[in-house]
Design a protein around this motif. Structure first.
Motif, PDB file in Angstrom:
ATOM      1  N   MET A   1       0.573  -1.137  -0.300  1.00  0.00           N
ATOM      2  CA  MET A   1      -0.112  -0.370   0.070  1.00  0.00           C
ATOM      3  C   MET A   1       0.803   1.395   0.105  1.00  0.00           C
ATOM      4  O   MET A   1       1.694   1.490   0.824  1.00  0.00           O
ATOM      5  CB  MET A   1      -1.035   0.046   1.331  1.00  0.00           C
ATOM      6  N   LEU A   2       0.508   2.150  -0.933  1.00  0.00           N
ATOM      7  CA  LEU A   2       1.275   3.773  -1.085  1.00  0.00           C
ATOM      8  C   LEU A   2       1.545   3.983   0.429  1.00  0.00           C
ATOM      9  O   LEU A   2      -0.016   4.389   1.212  1.00  0.00           O
ATOM     10  CB  LEU A   2       0.792   4.932  -1.801  1.00  0.00           C
ATOM     11  N   ASN A   3       2.229   4.800   0.599  1.00  0.00           N
ATOM     12  CA  ASN A   3       2.766   5.572   2.292  1.00  0.00           C
ATOM     13  C   ASN A   3       2.578   7.086   1.871  1.00  0.00           C
ATOM     14  O   ASN A   3       3.364   7.318   0.530  1.00  0.00           O
ATOM     15  CB  ASN A   3       4.014   5.252   2.531  1.00  0.00           C
ATOM     16  N   TYR A   4       0.857   7.807   1.796  1.00  0.00           N
ATOM     17  CA  TYR A   4       1.135   8.753   1.098  1.00  0.00           C
ATOM     18  C   TYR A   4       2.059  10.432   1.919  1.00  0.00           C
ATOM     19  O   TYR A   4       1.862  11.315   0.761  1.00  0.00           O
ATOM     20  CB  TYR A   4      -0.667   9.573   1.318  1.00  0.00           C
ATOM     21  N   THR A  32      14.979  13.717   7.495  1.00  0.00           N
ATOM     22  CA  THR A  32      13.889  13.513   7.797  1.00  0.00           C
ATOM     23  C   THR A  32      13.318  13.124   6.250  1.00  0.00           C
ATOM     24  O   THR A  32      13.322  12.102   5.353  1.00  0.00           O
ATOM     25  CB  THR A  32      13.143  14.027   8.502  1.00  0.00           C
ATOM     26  N   VAL A  33      13.272  14.109   5.360  1.00  0.00           N
ATOM     27  CA  VAL A  33      12.633  13.996   3.913  1.00  0.00           C
ATOM     28  C   VAL A  33      13.325  13.188   2.799  1.00  0.00           C
ATOM     29  O   VAL A  33      12.289  12.520   2.262  1.00  0.00           O
ATOM     30  CB  VAL A  33      13.008  15.639   3.165  1.00  0.00           C
ATOM     31  N   SER A  34      14.651  13.293   3.267  1.00  0.00           N
ATOM     32  CA  SER A  34      15.920  11.828   2.111  1.00  0.00           C
ATOM     33  C   SER A  34      15.115  10.307   2.869  1.00  0.00           C
ATOM     34  O   SER A  34      15.280   9.879   2.164  1.00  0.00           O
ATOM     35  CB  SER A  34      17.108  12.243   2.874  1.00  0.00           C
ATOM     36  N   GLY A  35      14.931  10.402   4.228  1.00  0.00           N
ATOM     37  CA  GLY A  35      14.818   9.562   4.388  1.00  0.00           C
ATOM     38  C   GLY A  35      13.774   8.606   4.041  1.00  0.00           C
ATOM     39  O   GLY A  35      13.170   7.501   3.954  1.00  0.00           O
ATOM     40  N   GLN A  36      12.422   9.200   4.491  1.00  0.00           N
ATOM     41  CA  GLN A  36      11.272   8.942   3.658  1.00  0.00           C
ATOM     42  C   GLN A  36      10.943   8.775   2.682  1.00  0.00           C
ATOM     43  O   GLN A  36      10.653   7.871   1.857  1.00  0.00           O
ATOM     44  CB  GLN A  36      10.247   9.741   4.107  1.00  0.00           C
ATOM     45  N   ILE A  37      12.036   9.591   1.937  1.00  0.00           N
ATOM     46  CA  ILE A  37      12.033   9.369   0.050  1.00  0.00           C
ATOM     47  C   ILE A  37      12.773   7.714   0.070  1.00  0.00           C
ATOM     48  O   ILE A  37      12.166   7.088  -1.133  1.00  0.00           O
ATOM     49  CB  ILE A  37      12.350   9.998  -0.887  1.00  0.00           C
ATOM     50  N   THR A  43      10.823   0.456  -0.551  1.00  0.00           N
ATOM     51  CA  THR A  43       9.433  -0.466  -0.087  1.00  0.00           C
ATOM     52  C   THR A  43       8.827  -1.199  -1.531  1.00  0.00           C
ATOM     53  O   THR A  43       8.066  -2.047  -1.901  1.00  0.00           O
ATOM     54  CB  THR A  43       7.966   0.479   0.161  1.00  0.00           C
ATOM     55  N   HIS A  44       9.350   0.000  -2.929  1.00  0.00           N
ATOM     56  CA  HIS A  44       8.654  -0.297  -4.131  1.00  0.00           C
ATOM     57  C   HIS A  44       9.713  -0.433  -5.050  1.00  0.00           C
ATOM     58  O   HIS A  44       9.159  -1.154  -5.836  1.00  0.00           O
ATOM     59  CB  HIS A  44       7.566   1.009  -4.527  1.00  0.00           C
ATOM     60  N   GLY A  45      10.558  -0.604  -4.437  1.00  0.00           N
ATOM     61  CA  GLY A  45      11.845  -1.545  -5.366  1.00  0.00           C
ATOM     62  C   GLY A  45      12.374  -0.294  -7.078  1.00  0.00           C
ATOM     63  O   GLY A  45      12.376  -1.029  -7.868  1.00  0.00           O
ATOM     64  N   ILE A  46      12.173   1.024  -6.356  1.00  0.00           N
ATOM     65  CA  ILE A  46      12.408   1.181  -7.844  1.00  0.00           C
ATOM     66  C   ILE A  46      13.269   2.180  -6.926  1.00  0.00           C
ATOM     67  O   ILE A  46      13.694   2.553  -6.074  1.00  0.00           O
ATOM     68  CB  ILE A  46      11.444   2.688  -7.839  1.00  0.00           C
ATOM     69  N   GLU A  47      13.803   3.517  -8.237  1.00  0.00           N
ATOM     70  CA  GLU A  47      14.561   4.402  -7.621  1.00  0.00           C
ATOM     71  C   GLU A  47      14.169   5.821  -8.103  1.00  0.00           C
ATOM     72  O   GLU A  47      14.276   5.788  -9.607  1.00  0.00           O
ATOM     73  CB  GLU A  47      15.796   4.331  -8.214  1.00  0.00           C
TER      74      GLU A  47
END
Length: 302
Positions: A1-4, A32-37, A43-47
């Protein structure tokens, strides 16, 4: 599920162009911003981003994600505005699809009554091919479709057509091109360069049949599904072009062209197609009443 929340941090970073600017806007630390991204990417296996020198650039996955994020947060912003509005002033979204063959001046004059007075309507207008618009009407993505033909019988779509009116046809040319036409109308059309509506238009076959009846043979130099594009070519002097007579003065003024003739033997009709047999939507009611009372000034039936 997406983390909005993580998606929102990504969206702000993509819009501002850097983690530092995004953190300032979000009132968070860059870590914080960098860590959450990063968590979102894991989670989604993308860059989502790649570094080019000191700059952050979106990857292909990042660009695709941004497209969806743009739509999601735009809708969220619209919803927030609706919820904050006073209950008696909340806007009703009026979603209108317009077949691309319908002249833009006609569209504006048809929709204008829905925007007048104290109606709390906000119009969302989309242009496309008729069948795609009707498919969206069927699944309630649109409230109304404006077309040059009634609901086609071969489509398995529930829809009801109301004829808004019809108009004769006028022919236009730039002053320079008009001076080259030696004969009176319609004889002057013979061998004259002409721009005509494309295959999707109901008008095209009627027009060609009328030419045959008048025994004139214009040189067709362009075919256009989009009426505005046809007028743009006509305005440049590429050839004569046609438009409904009800907007003849407007076409002459906007395109700096001359009306060289008109006929009522060829008419173009316009329809409002909706899923309601008995129309209740205030926008549709305003359009149908305005068209019959003002634009076409005739009492046409459904």
């Amino acid at each position: 599920m997406l983390n909005y929340r993580q998606l929102h941090y990504f969206w702000v970073t993509a819009k501002t162009g850097s983690i530092a600017r995004a953190s300032e806007q979000l009132n968070l630390t860059p870590q914080t911003v960098s860590g959450q991204i990063s968590l979102f990417e894991q989670t989604h296996g993308i860059e989502l981003f790649q570094r080019v020198g000191r700059q952050l650039e979106l990857t292909e996955s990042g660009r695709r994600t941004l497209e969806y994020a743009e739509q999601m947060f735009q809708i969220a912003s619209e919803l927030e505005g609706v919820l904050r509005a006073a209950p008696d002033r909340q806007q009703v979204l009026f979603r209108v699809g317009v077949a691309d063959v319908v002249p833009k001046s006609i569209v504006y004059r048809l929709l204008a009554p829905a925007m007048e007075g104290d109606r709390a309507l906000r119009i969302s207008c989309r242009e496309d091919k008729l069948e795609r618009l009707l498919a969206d009407l069927a699944v309630q993505r649109l409230d109304l479709v404006i077309s040059d033909r009634p609901m086609p019988n071969h489509l398995d779509i529930k829809g009801h057509s109301q004829k808004l009116g019809e108009s004769g046809l006028s022919f236009f040319a730039t002053p320079a091109l008009a001076r080259q036409l030696a004969l009176p109308f319609p004889a002057c059309l013979d061998n004259a360069p002409l721009l005509i509506p494309g295959q999707d238009s109901m008008l095209r076959s009627r027009l060609l049949r009328w030419f045959a009846e008048q025994r004139v043979h214009p040189r067709i130099v362009g075919e256009f599904d989009d009426s505005a594009l046809m007028q743009a070519f006509g305005q440049s002097g590429s050839g004569l072009f046609v438009a409904p007579s009800v907007i003849a003065e407007e076409v002459c003024r906007q395109c700096a062209v001359e009306q060289i003739g008109h006929t009522d033997a060829v008419t173009e009709a316009f329809y409002a197609i909706s899923v309601e047999r008995k129309v209740k939507h205030p926008g549709i009611v305003a359009i149908t009443q305005g068209a019959r009372r003002e634009l076409f000034n005739e009492g046409v039936g459904a």
